[in-house]
Design a protein around this motif. Structure first.
Motif, PDB file in Angstrom:
ATOM      1  N   GLU A 159     124.871   2.960  52.149  1.00 21.11           N
ATOM      2  CA  GLU A 159     124.257   4.133  52.769  1.00 21.11           C
ATOM      3  C   GLU A 159     123.223   4.753  51.843  1.00 21.11           C
ATOM      4  OE1 GLU A 159     126.853   7.580  53.284  1.00 21.11           O
ATOM      5  OE2 GLU A 159     128.244   6.733  51.804  1.00 21.11           O
ATOM      6  N   HIS A 223     123.962   8.107  59.062  1.00 21.87           N
ATOM      7  CA  HIS A 223     124.834   6.969  59.338  1.00 21.87           C
ATOM      8  C   HIS A 223     125.364   6.332  58.067  1.00 21.87           C
ATOM      9  CE1 HIS A 223     120.806   5.208  58.808  1.00 21.87           C
ATOM     10  NE2 HIS A 223     121.452   4.164  58.318  1.00 21.87           N
ATOM     11  N   HIS A 239     127.102   0.701  62.326  1.00 22.68           N
ATOM     12  CA  HIS A 239     127.096   1.976  61.595  1.00 22.68           C
ATOM     13  C   HIS A 239     128.112   2.886  62.268  1.00 22.68           C
ATOM     14  CE1 HIS A 239     123.074   0.522  60.890  1.00 22.68           C
ATOM     15  NE2 HIS A 239     122.378   1.502  61.425  1.00 22.68           N
ATOM     16  N   PHE A 241     128.094   7.196  63.078  1.00 25.75           N
ATOM     17  CA  PHE A 241     127.189   8.340  63.107  1.00 25.75           C
ATOM     18  C   PHE A 241     127.996   9.629  63.239  1.00 25.75           C
ATOM     19  CE2 PHE A 241     125.163   4.660  64.979  1.00 25.75           C
ATOM     20  CZ  PHE A 241     123.894   4.642  64.408  1.00 25.75           C
ATOM     21  N   ASP A 251     117.179   8.886  67.103  1.00 25.04           N
ATOM     22  CA  ASP A 251     117.115   7.891  66.027  1.00 25.04           C
ATOM     23  C   ASP A 251     115.926   6.960  66.236  1.00 25.04           C
ATOM     24  OD1 ASP A 251     118.013   6.314  63.834  1.00 25.04           O
ATOM     25  OD2 ASP A 251     119.018   4.941  65.216  1.00 25.04           O
ATOM     26  N   VAL A 256     121.828   4.312  67.772  1.00 23.07           N
ATOM     27  CA  VAL A 256     123.016   5.101  68.099  1.00 23.07           C
ATOM     28  C   VAL A 256     123.668   4.602  69.394  1.00 23.07           C
ATOM     29  CG1 VAL A 256     123.899   7.403  68.648  1.00 23.07           C
ATOM     30  CG2 VAL A 256     122.077   7.134  66.952  1.00 23.07           C
TER      31      VAL A 256
END
Length: 297
Positions: A159, A223, A239, A241, A251, A256
Motif C-alpha cells: 500500500e 485501498h 484491494h 476499500f 476512483d 472499487v
C-alpha cells in the motif's frame, strides 16, 4: 470535422476496402488466437478512426502521446499500465478473466507498484517497516468456496503511505508498506499495516495531462492491495476499500466493487490492541475474509 453520416458512398467504399485489405494480410497467420486478436483489433481500430473522422493532426498527437508514455516508463513507473487503468481497460480485463464463482472474493486491478521481492513477516508482524501512517490491524481467514480453511496460503500485501507514495517511488530499492505472510493451519492471518488514505496516481506525465484535459481527478480511492495464492486455487489480486472513503466510486481506475468496501473501525488513543502492542495515538482495525475460487474456475 465531418459527420460520418455525411461521408459519401464512394468514400465509404474506399475506407472499407482498406479494412478488408488489412484484415486479409493476416490470412497466413498460423496461430488462430493471434489471428483472431489482430483481425478484431484492426476492425475496431479502423471503426474508431472512421467513426470520429480522425484528423491527421489528432493522429500525430496520439503518436506523440505514446512516444512520451514510452519515454517516461522505466523499471518503477509504467505509464502504459496507468493509461490502461484510467481507461477502464485494466478493470475490464480483470472482469473477463476472473468470472464470478460462488462466493469467491472479487478481483480488482493489479496496479503498477507491485514488486516481487517483498520482505516476509510473521503472523501479526508489521508490514509498514517505518512507513508513515496510522497503524491498522488487519485480520481474516483464507478459505475455499466450499468453506475449507486454506493453510499456508501466501498473502502479498502492499500500500501507499499517508503521503500517498509507495516505497519504490522514493527509491527503487526501498521496501516499506509491503510484505508477504502465510495463513496458519486454520487459514487465519493477521498483520499490522497502515490505514489506507486517498492518493493521486502519478499525474506528471502524459496520462495526467489527459485526465486534466477531460476534467477528471487523478485520485485513487483509499485501498490496501492483496495478492493471495494457494495450491489448486485461482490467484486472487484485489484491494479492500474503507467504508465512507471521500473518493470511493470516483476512483480514477474504476477499481472499487461493493463487496470490497470494508469497515475500518477507528480506535481511540489508548485502546488496547489485539496483540498487546503499545500505540500512542489512534489506530484502526479491519476484518477481511478471503475466499478463493478453484484453479479451473
Amino acid at each position: 470535422m465531418s459527420d460520418a453520416a455525411e461521408v459519401s458512398a464512394q468514400q465509404q467504399e474506399v475506407e472499407a476496402r482498406l479494412v478488408d485489405t488489412v484484415v486479409a494480410s493476416f490470412d497466413a497467420c498460423e496461430d488462430p488466437r493471434l489471428k483472431q486478436v489482430m483481425v478484431s483489433l484492426v476492425k475496431h481500430l479502423h471503426g474508431f478512426i472512421r467513426d470520429v473522422r480522425l484528423t491527421e493532426e489528432e493522429w500525430g498527437a496520439a503518436i506523440e502521446f505514446l512516444t512520451k508514455a514510452g519515454h517516461i516508463t522505466d523499471d518503477v513507473r509504467q505509464e502504459f499500465i496507468l493509461l490502461s487503468d484510467t481507461l477502464g481497460a485494466s478493470m475490464q480485463t480483470i472482469n473477463i478473466n476472473n468470472e464470478a464463482y460462488a462466493d469467491a472474493t472479487e478481483a480488482t486491478v493489479f496496479g503498477p507498484f507491485f514488486v516481487e521481492d517483498s520482505p516476509a513477516i510473521e503472523l501479526g508482524g508489521d508490514m509498514a517497516f517505518g512507513a508513515p501512517g496510522e497503524p491498522c490491524w488487519v485480520s481474516g481467514t483464507v478459505t475455499s468456496t466450499d468453506g475449507k480453511p486454506l493453510a499456508g496460503a501466501r498473502i502479498e500485501v502492499w500500500e501507499a503511505d499517508e503521503d500517498g507514495l509507495y516505497d519504490v517511488q522514493y527509491d527503487a530499492g526501498k521496501r516499506a508498506a509491503r510484505a508477504h505472510l502465510f495463513s496458519d493451519a486454520d487459514g487465519a492471518y493477521r498483520f499490522w499495516g497502515l490505514t489506507p488514505t486517498p492518493y493521486p496516481i502519478p499525474d506528471d506525465g502524459p496520462v495526467g495531462k489527459i485526465l486534466t484535459a477531460v476534467g477528471r481527478s487523478p485520485l485513487r480511492a483509499s485501498h490496501l492491495h492483496f495478492m493471495v495464492t494457494a495450491p489448486e486455487c485461482r490467484t486472487l489480486v484485489t484491494h479492500i476499500f474503507p467504508e465512507g472513503d471521500p473518493i470511493g466510486w470516483k476512483d480514477t481506475v474504476f477499481g472499487v466493487k461493493e463487496s470490497l468496501i470494508k469497515r475500518f473501525e477507528q480506535q481511540p488513543a489508548g485502546t488496547p490492541t489485539p496483540d498487546g502492542r503499545v500505540i500512542e495515538g489512534t489506530w484502526s482495525k479491519v476484518v477481511f475474509d478471503i475466499v478463493l475460487a478453484p484453479g479451473d474456475a
